[in-house]
Motif scaffolding. Structure first.
Motif, PDB file in Angstrom:
ATOM      1  N   ALA A 268       0.857  -1.181   0.000  1.00  0.00           N
ATOM      2  CA  ALA A 268       0.000   0.000   0.000  1.00  0.00           C
ATOM      3  C   ALA A 268       0.897   1.235   0.000  1.00  0.00           C
ATOM      4  O   ALA A 268       1.017   1.941   1.016  1.00  0.00           O
ATOM      5  N   PRO A 269       1.549   1.527  -1.167  1.00  0.00           N
ATOM      6  CA  PRO A 269       2.543   2.608  -1.196  1.00  0.00           C
ATOM      7  C   PRO A 269       1.958   3.992  -0.939  1.00  0.00           C
ATOM      8  O   PRO A 269       2.615   4.826  -0.297  1.00  0.00           O
ATOM      9  N   ALA A 270       0.766   4.273  -1.395  1.00  0.00           N
ATOM     10  CA  ALA A 270       0.188   5.604  -1.196  1.00  0.00           C
ATOM     11  C   ALA A 270      -0.070   5.858   0.290  1.00  0.00           C
ATOM     12  O   ALA A 270       0.243   6.939   0.816  1.00  0.00           O
ATOM     13  N   ARG A 271      -0.617   4.878   0.960  1.00  0.00           N
ATOM     14  CA  ARG A 271      -0.872   5.025   2.393  1.00  0.00           C
ATOM     15  C   ARG A 271       0.439   5.037   3.183  1.00  0.00           C
ATOM     16  O   ARG A 271       0.550   5.702   4.211  1.00  0.00           O
ATOM     17  N   ALA A 272       1.427   4.288   2.675  1.00  0.00           N
ATOM     18  CA  ALA A 272       2.739   4.306   3.330  1.00  0.00           C
ATOM     19  C   ALA A 272       3.382   5.686   3.205  1.00  0.00           C
ATOM     20  O   ALA A 272       3.972   6.200   4.172  1.00  0.00           O
ATOM     21  N   LEU A 273       3.266   6.296   2.024  1.00  0.00           N
ATOM     22  CA  LEU A 273       3.841   7.625   1.815  1.00  0.00           C
ATOM     23  C   LEU A 273       3.205   8.641   2.753  1.00  0.00           C
ATOM     24  O   LEU A 273       3.897   9.496   3.322  1.00  0.00           O
ATOM     25  N   GLU A 274       1.900   8.541   2.921  1.00  0.00           N
ATOM     26  CA  GLU A 274       1.204   9.466   3.826  1.00  0.00           C
ATOM     27  C   GLU A 274       1.705   9.324   5.268  1.00  0.00           C
ATOM     28  O   GLU A 274       1.922  10.321   5.980  1.00  0.00           O
ATOM     29  N   ALA A 275       1.948   8.084   5.701  1.00  0.00           N
ATOM     30  CA  ALA A 275       2.432   7.856   7.069  1.00  0.00           C
ATOM     31  C   ALA A 275       3.856   8.372   7.234  1.00  0.00           C
ATOM     32  O   ALA A 275       4.189   8.999   8.253  1.00  0.00           O
ATOM     33  N   TYR A 276       4.699   8.146   6.227  1.00  0.00           N
ATOM     34  CA  TYR A 276       6.080   8.635   6.314  1.00  0.00           C
ATOM     35  C   TYR A 276       6.129  10.156   6.371  1.00  0.00           C
ATOM     36  O   TYR A 276       6.944  10.744   7.111  1.00  0.00           O
ATOM     37  N   ARG A 277       5.299  10.804   5.616  1.00  0.00           N
ATOM     38  CA  ARG A 277       5.297  12.255   5.607  1.00  0.00           C
ATOM     39  C   ARG A 277       4.856  12.815   6.956  1.00  0.00           C
ATOM     40  O   ARG A 277       5.425  13.800   7.446  1.00  0.00           O
ATOM     41  N   ARG A 278       3.892  12.199   7.553  1.00  0.00           N
ATOM     42  CA  ARG A 278       3.447  12.638   8.871  1.00  0.00           C
ATOM     43  C   ARG A 278       4.550  12.413   9.915  1.00  0.00           C
ATOM     44  O   ARG A 278       4.754  13.240  10.804  1.00  0.00           O
ATOM     45  N   ALA A 279       5.242  11.303   9.782  1.00  0.00           N
ATOM     46  CA  ALA A 279       6.328  11.015  10.723  1.00  0.00           C
ATOM     47  C   ALA A 279       7.463  12.025  10.568  1.00  0.00           C
ATOM     48  O   ALA A 279       7.999  12.533  11.559  1.00  0.00           O
ATOM     49  N   ARG A 280       7.808  12.354   9.323  1.00  0.00           N
ATOM     50  CA  ARG A 280       8.918  13.277   9.085  1.00  0.00           C
ATOM     51  C   ARG A 280       8.556  14.707   9.454  1.00  0.00           C
ATOM     52  O   ARG A 280       9.444  15.522   9.745  1.00  0.00           O
TER      53      ARG A 280
END
Length: 264
Positions: free
Chosen positions: A227-239
């Motif tokens: 689930a790359p799109a949802r993964a990208l959203e989580a990484y951005r929030r973390a960063r």
């Protein structure tokens, strides 16, 4: 030399005391001829003191003993001896000053998270993240803390099944404690229960939206399940909370090209 002098004085005094208690004057007078007189005893003491090199050196501390009929006799002490009296008491030892905790350990969670987003080095980022983690690890319940320690101990020895059971009890006991959900998610990942781990991480983020560690783990988990799109959203929030995490930066960059393509 000082020890021999004391022994000699005590023995001489005791011999006279024992003779006096008998009450036999004739026998006492005969025996007293054998015992040293006050003058001869004082002369012997003076000779012994004079024979001790450096015993009465200038400025040296002295101790005295009172002998009836003789008076106050000085007893020489070794150069490194210490004499304690009501007028001179030993100086109490100075306790070392306790180490002061780092400034960030006394700051509030809000301030620590704000400073984390502005960290100027990896060392500062790591120290702030650890301080934040210590605050998140406080449940406020001795029972919950005990269960957490036992669960982590089980994980450390490879007992994930036991740890999962302990985390289940912990989540039931403290359902609003995000730390328990994050811990159970890590155990579920180790056991292969990725769906359950994702649910736990999402619940933890709902309870504490600033759980950057849960968001980073959530991004890696979603990338793993495709689930790359949802993964990208989580990484951005973390960063956004912890921008100095290099592995999250690389993951965001990689998924950005995969999900959104290259910028024109």
């Amino acid at each position: 030399m000082a020890a021999l002098l004391v022994i000699f004085i005590v023995l001489a005094f005791l011999s006279r005391s024992s003779l006096l208690s008998r009450g036999r004057r004739l026998r006492y007078s005969r025996l007293m001829r054998l015992a040293p007189s006050s003058r001869s005893l004082a002369a012997m003491l003076a000779a012994m003191v004079a024979a001790a090199p450096g015993a009465l050196a200038a400025g040296a501390e002295q101790q005295f003993i009172e002998i009836p009929g003789i008076g106050r006799i000085p007893i020489p002490l070794p150069p490194d001896a210490r004499v304690f009296s009501p007028q001179r008491r030993p100086t109490p030892p100075v306790e070392p000053e306790p180490e002061r905790a780092p400034q960030f350990a006394r700051d509030s969670l809000d301030d620590l998270i704000r400073r984390l987003s502005l960290a100027e080095s990896e060392e500062e980022e790591a120290a702030l993240a650890q301080a934040i983690g210590r605050l998140w690890a406080r449940s406020g319940s001795p029972t919950a803390d005990l269960l957490m320690r036992r669960a982590l101990a089980a994980v450390s020895v490879g007992g994930e099944s036991l740890a999962l059971d302990l985390f289940d009890r912990l989540v039931t006991l403290e359902p609003q404690w995000a730390e328990a959900l994050v811990g159970r998610a890590s155990v579920r990942i180790a056991l292969g229960d990725l769906d359950g781990a994702e649910r736990d991480l999402e619940s933890a983020v709902r309870l504490e939206p600033r759980r950057f560690d849960a968001l980073g783990t959530l991004g890696a988990l979603r990338e793993r399940i495709g689930a790359p799109a949802r993964a990208l959203e989580a990484y951005r929030r973390a960063r956004a909370l912890d921008p100095r995490r290099e592995d999250w930066r690389k993951a965001e960059e990689r998924l950005h090209f995969e999900v959104e393509g290259r910028d024109i």
